[in-house]
Write a protein that holds these residues in place. Structure first.
Motif, PDB file in Angstrom:
ATOM      1  N   GLY A  74       0.818  -1.200   0.000  1.00 56.72           N
ATOM      2  CA  GLY A  74       0.000   0.000   0.000  1.00 56.72           C
ATOM      3  C   GLY A  74       0.853   1.251   0.000  1.00 56.72           C
ATOM      4  N   GLY A  75       0.172   2.375   0.032  1.00 58.43           N
ATOM      5  CA  GLY A  75       0.894   3.641   0.075  1.00 58.43           C
ATOM      6  C   GLY A  75       0.168   4.730  -0.684  1.00 58.43           C
ATOM      7  N   SER A  76       0.730   5.913  -0.639  1.00 64.28           N
ATOM      8  CA  SER A  76       0.144   7.056  -1.343  1.00 64.28           C
ATOM      9  C   SER A  76       1.203   8.139  -1.470  1.00 64.28           C
ATOM     10  CB  SER A  76      -1.073   7.593  -0.585  1.00 64.28           C
ATOM     11  OG  SER A  76      -0.695   8.068   0.695  1.00 64.28           O
ATOM     12  N   PHE A  77       0.958   9.084  -2.393  1.00 64.91           N
ATOM     13  CA  PHE A  77       1.843  10.237  -2.487  1.00 64.91           C
ATOM     14  C   PHE A  77       1.074  11.439  -3.016  1.00 64.91           C
ATOM     15  CE2 PHE A  77       2.408   7.849  -6.431  1.00 64.91           C
ATOM     16  CZ  PHE A  77       2.357   8.818  -7.422  1.00 64.91           C
ATOM     17  N   VAL A  78       1.615  12.615  -2.732  1.00 60.65           N
ATOM     18  CA  VAL A  78       0.983  13.881  -3.103  1.00 60.65           C
ATOM     19  C   VAL A  78       1.875  14.600  -4.114  1.00 60.65           C
ATOM     20  CG1 VAL A  78       0.116  16.103  -2.279  1.00 60.65           C
ATOM     21  CG2 VAL A  78      -0.099  14.063  -0.829  1.00 60.65           C
ATOM     22  N   ILE A  79       1.254  15.066  -5.209  1.00 62.00           N
ATOM     23  CA  ILE A  79       1.967  15.771  -6.274  1.00 62.00           C
ATOM     24  C   ILE A  79       1.703  17.271  -6.148  1.00 62.00           C
ATOM     25  CG2 ILE A  79       2.237  16.010  -8.771  1.00 62.00           C
ATOM     26  CD1 ILE A  79       1.018  13.177  -9.027  1.00 62.00           C
ATOM     27  N   ASP A  80       2.764  18.057  -6.221  1.00 58.63           N
ATOM     28  CA  ASP A  80       2.661  19.510  -6.155  1.00 58.63           C
ATOM     29  C   ASP A  80       2.411  20.049  -7.560  1.00 58.63           C
ATOM     30  OD1 ASP A  80       2.856  22.204  -5.755  1.00 58.63           O
ATOM     31  OD2 ASP A  80       4.978  22.195  -5.197  1.00 58.63           O
ATOM     32  N   MET A  81       1.170  20.349  -7.891  1.00 61.27           N
ATOM     33  CA  MET A  81       0.816  20.783  -9.241  1.00 61.27           C
ATOM     34  C   MET A  81       1.425  22.144  -9.592  1.00 61.27           C
ATOM     35  SD  MET A  81      -0.794  18.241 -10.395  1.00 61.27           S
ATOM     36  CE  MET A  81      -1.356  18.912 -11.960  1.00 61.27           C
ATOM     37  N   LYS A  82       1.765  22.931  -8.584  1.00 62.07           N
ATOM     38  CA  LYS A  82       2.359  24.249  -8.845  1.00 62.07           C
ATOM     39  C   LYS A  82       3.842  24.158  -9.206  1.00 62.07           C
ATOM     40  CE  LYS A  82      -0.769  27.200  -6.186  1.00 62.07           C
ATOM     41  NZ  LYS A  82      -0.885  28.272  -5.177  1.00 62.07           N
ATOM     42  N   SER A  83       4.403  22.961  -9.094  1.00 62.12           N
ATOM     43  CA  SER A  83       5.836  22.798  -9.367  1.00 62.12           C
ATOM     44  C   SER A  83       6.111  22.325 -10.799  1.00 62.12           C
ATOM     45  CB  SER A  83       6.451  21.798  -8.378  1.00 62.12           C
ATOM     46  OG  SER A  83       5.978  20.478  -8.643  1.00 62.12           O
ATOM     47  N   ILE A  84       5.093  22.314 -11.651  1.00 65.49           N
ATOM     48  CA  ILE A  84       5.267  21.839 -13.032  1.00 65.49           C
ATOM     49  C   ILE A  84       6.340  22.666 -13.753  1.00 65.49           C
ATOM     50  CG2 ILE A  84       4.177  21.565 -15.290  1.00 65.49           C
ATOM     51  CD1 ILE A  84       1.541  21.074 -13.896  1.00 65.49           C
ATOM     52  N   VAL A  85       7.290  21.949 -14.359  1.00 62.04           N
ATOM     53  CA  VAL A  85       8.366  22.576 -15.123  1.00 62.04           C
ATOM     54  C   VAL A  85       8.418  21.939 -16.498  1.00 62.04           C
ATOM     55  CG1 VAL A  85      10.880  22.863 -15.304  1.00 62.04           C
ATOM     56  CG2 VAL A  85       9.755  23.137 -13.088  1.00 62.04           C
ATOM     57  N   CYS A  86       8.632  22.732 -17.533  1.00 63.67           N
ATOM     58  CA  CYS A  86       8.838  22.226 -18.892  1.00 63.67           C
ATOM     59  C   CYS A  86      10.331  22.325 -19.197  1.00 63.67           C
ATOM     60  CB  CYS A  86       8.036  23.037 -19.907  1.00 63.67           C
ATOM     61  SG  CYS A  86       8.276  22.506 -21.612  1.00 63.67           S
ATOM     62  N   THR A  87      10.945  21.207 -19.601  1.00 65.36           N
ATOM     63  CA  THR A  87      12.396  21.178 -19.790  1.00 65.36           C
ATOM     64  C   THR A  87      12.836  21.246 -21.258  1.00 65.36           C
ATOM     65  OG1 THR A  87      12.324  18.752 -19.722  1.00 65.36           O
ATOM     66  CG2 THR A  87      12.802  19.900 -17.656  1.00 65.36           C
ATOM     67  N   ASP A  88      11.901  21.157 -22.190  1.00 66.36           N
ATOM     68  CA  ASP A  88      12.319  21.123 -23.597  1.00 66.36           C
ATOM     69  C   ASP A  88      12.168  22.459 -24.322  1.00 66.36           C
ATOM     70  OD1 ASP A  88       9.645  20.835 -25.559  1.00 66.36           O
ATOM     71  OD2 ASP A  88       9.339  20.194 -23.500  1.00 66.36           O
ATOM     72  N   ILE A  89      11.472  23.417 -23.726  1.00 67.57           N
ATOM     73  CA  ILE A  89      11.322  24.737 -24.354  1.00 67.57           C
ATOM     74  C   ILE A  89      12.430  25.646 -23.822  1.00 67.57           C
ATOM     75  CG2 ILE A  89       9.825  26.730 -24.691  1.00 67.57           C
ATOM     76  CD1 ILE A  89       7.427  24.916 -24.283  1.00 67.57           C
ATOM     77  N   THR A  90      13.378  25.992 -24.682  1.00 66.72           N
ATOM     78  CA  THR A  90      14.542  26.763 -24.244  1.00 66.72           C
ATOM     79  C   THR A  90      14.307  28.265 -24.227  1.00 66.72           C
ATOM     80  OG1 THR A  90      15.392  26.731 -26.518  1.00 66.72           O
ATOM     81  CG2 THR A  90      16.157  24.984 -25.026  1.00 66.72           C
ATOM     82  N   ASN A  91      13.347  28.726 -25.001  1.00 66.51           N
ATOM     83  CA  ASN A  91      13.024  30.149 -25.001  1.00 66.51           C
ATOM     84  C   ASN A  91      12.255  30.486 -23.722  1.00 66.51           C
ATOM     85  OD1 ASN A  91      10.987  32.456 -25.570  1.00 66.51           O
ATOM     86  ND2 ASN A  91      12.516  32.703 -27.194  1.00 66.51           N
ATOM     87  N   ALA A  92      12.847  31.336 -22.886  1.00 64.15           N
ATOM     88  CA  ALA A  92      12.286  31.630 -21.568  1.00 64.15           C
ATOM     89  C   ALA A  92      10.873  32.203 -21.645  1.00 64.15           C
ATOM     90  CB  ALA A  92      13.200  32.582 -20.813  1.00 64.15           C
ATOM     91  N   GLU A  93      10.652  33.096 -22.581  1.00 66.37           N
ATOM     92  CA  GLU A  93       9.336  33.731 -22.704  1.00 66.37           C
ATOM     93  C   GLU A  93       8.272  32.713 -23.118  1.00 66.37           C
ATOM     94  OE1 GLU A  93       7.142  37.421 -25.110  1.00 66.37           O
ATOM     95  OE2 GLU A  93       9.304  37.085 -25.327  1.00 66.37           O
ATOM     96  N   TYR A  94       8.609  31.875 -24.109  1.00 64.33           N
ATOM     97  CA  TYR A  94       7.656  30.872 -24.582  1.00 64.33           C
ATOM     98  C   TYR A  94       7.425  29.811 -23.500  1.00 64.33           C
ATOM     99  CZ  TYR A  94       5.567  27.165 -27.423  1.00 64.33           C
ATOM    100  OH  TYR A  94       4.742  26.191 -27.906  1.00 64.33           O
ATOM    101  N   ASN A  95       8.491  29.477 -22.778  1.00 64.69           N
ATOM    102  CA  ASN A  95       8.377  28.496 -21.690  1.00 64.69           C
ATOM    103  C   ASN A  95       7.405  28.999 -20.636  1.00 64.69           C
ATOM    104  OD1 ASN A  95       9.020  27.017 -19.164  1.00 64.69           O
ATOM    105  ND2 ASN A  95      10.645  26.105 -20.381  1.00 64.69           N
ATOM    106  N   GLN A  96       7.559  30.248 -20.248  1.00 61.27           N
ATOM    107  CA  GLN A  96       6.671  30.838 -19.243  1.00 61.27           C
ATOM    108  C   GLN A  96       5.226  30.884 -19.737  1.00 61.27           C
ATOM    109  OE1 GLN A  96       7.800  34.798 -18.070  1.00 61.27           O
ATOM    110  NE2 GLN A  96       6.463  34.813 -16.279  1.00 61.27           N
ATOM    111  N   LYS A  97       5.058  31.192 -21.016  1.00 59.87           N
ATOM    112  CA  LYS A  97       3.715  31.239 -21.597  1.00 59.87           C
ATOM    113  C   LYS A  97       3.077  29.856 -21.605  1.00 59.87           C
ATOM    114  CE  LYS A  97       1.272  32.729 -25.788  1.00 59.87           C
ATOM    115  NZ  LYS A  97       1.423  33.281 -27.155  1.00 59.87           N
ATOM    116  N   PHE A  98       3.878  28.842 -21.945  1.00 63.11           N
ATOM    117  CA  PHE A  98       3.381  27.465 -21.977  1.00 63.11           C
ATOM    118  C   PHE A  98       2.944  27.008 -20.583  1.00 63.11           C
ATOM    119  CE2 PHE A  98       4.300  22.927 -21.374  1.00 63.11           C
ATOM    120  CZ  PHE A  98       3.454  22.373 -22.324  1.00 63.11           C
ATOM    121  N   ILE A  99       3.815  27.208 -19.589  1.00 63.43           N
ATOM    122  CA  ILE A  99       3.477  26.814 -18.217  1.00 63.43           C
ATOM    123  C   ILE A  99       2.257  27.589 -17.729  1.00 63.43           C
ATOM    124  CG2 ILE A  99       4.257  26.868 -15.813  1.00 63.43           C
ATOM    125  CD1 ILE A  99       5.489  24.620 -17.417  1.00 63.43           C
ATOM    126  N   GLY A 100       2.187  28.871 -18.082  1.00 61.98           N
ATOM    127  CA  GLY A 100       1.033  29.678 -17.698  1.00 61.98           C
ATOM    128  C   GLY A 100      -0.261  29.119 -18.250  1.00 61.98           C
TER     129      GLY A 100
END
Length: 199
Positions: A74-100
């Protein structure tokens, strides 16, 4: 003299057995609840669309696994949805827009639902069944997992396919917008999860 040699050989054999046992990594000797190491544990996500794909990471805030011998029951875990990061978009502005975008109501609405959870309900061989709660909606999912219990530590790895439409995420889904063409986003995304837990 033969008796003395026989006794000596038994003592030497016993010594080797004790050394061998001492050198073997101990397992969880009895049922125990082990805390998830949030720094050693990780989640990698992958989402695909007609025109390509995106990937990244997401954090685990807490969790536990119930181990008994070499098995996890058994067991369980909690995911922090606010910690989502995209690692393949190198353009900072586009990355921020995507995560937003993916953190808004079109997708995961993290301000309203800052965490997601997974709770194991059944373990059958290498298959794990549990309740995934995402955006306040709970669904039962089953997937294969690899579990190792060594030295009082549990490491569990799994690749978990999740159908986002089961949780009300319909944005650019062909299931709901059949004329969307090359703007379609796959309904199923993958979570590659590694959980490390110990006392």
């Amino acid at each position: 003299m033969k008796v003395i040699k026989f006794i000596a050989s038994i003592l030497v054999a016993a010594l080797f057995v004790n050394v061998a046992v001492a050198g073997t990594p101990s397992k969880v000797s009895k049922k125990a609840t082990l805390s998830v190491d949030t720094k050693a544990s990780k989640i990698h996500w992958l989402a695909k669309k007609v025109a390509g794909q995106h990937e990244g990471t997401i954090g685990i805030t807490s969790g536990s696994l119930i181990a008994d011998g070499t098995k996890v029951s058994g067991g369980s875990f909690v995911i922090d949805m606010k910690s989502i990061v995209c690692t393949d978009i190198t353009n900072a502005e586009y990355n921020q827009k995507f995560i937003g975008h993916i953190t808004t109501g079109d997708f995961f609405e993290v301000e309203k639902f800052p965490t997601s959870t997974f709770k194991i309900t059944k373990v059958a061989g290498s298959n794990i069944t549990g309740d995934l709660t995402l955006k306040g909606i709970t669904k039962s999912i089953t997937f294969p997992a690899k579990i190792a219990v060594v030295g009082g530590k549990v490491t569990a790895t799994a690749s978990i396919p999740v159908d986002r439409t089961d949780f009300g995420v319909k944005y650019n889904s062909k299931k709901f917008f059949d004329t969307i063409g090359d703007k379609a986003i796959d309904d199923v995304f993958t979570l590659d999860v590694t959980l490390v837990a110990g006392k």
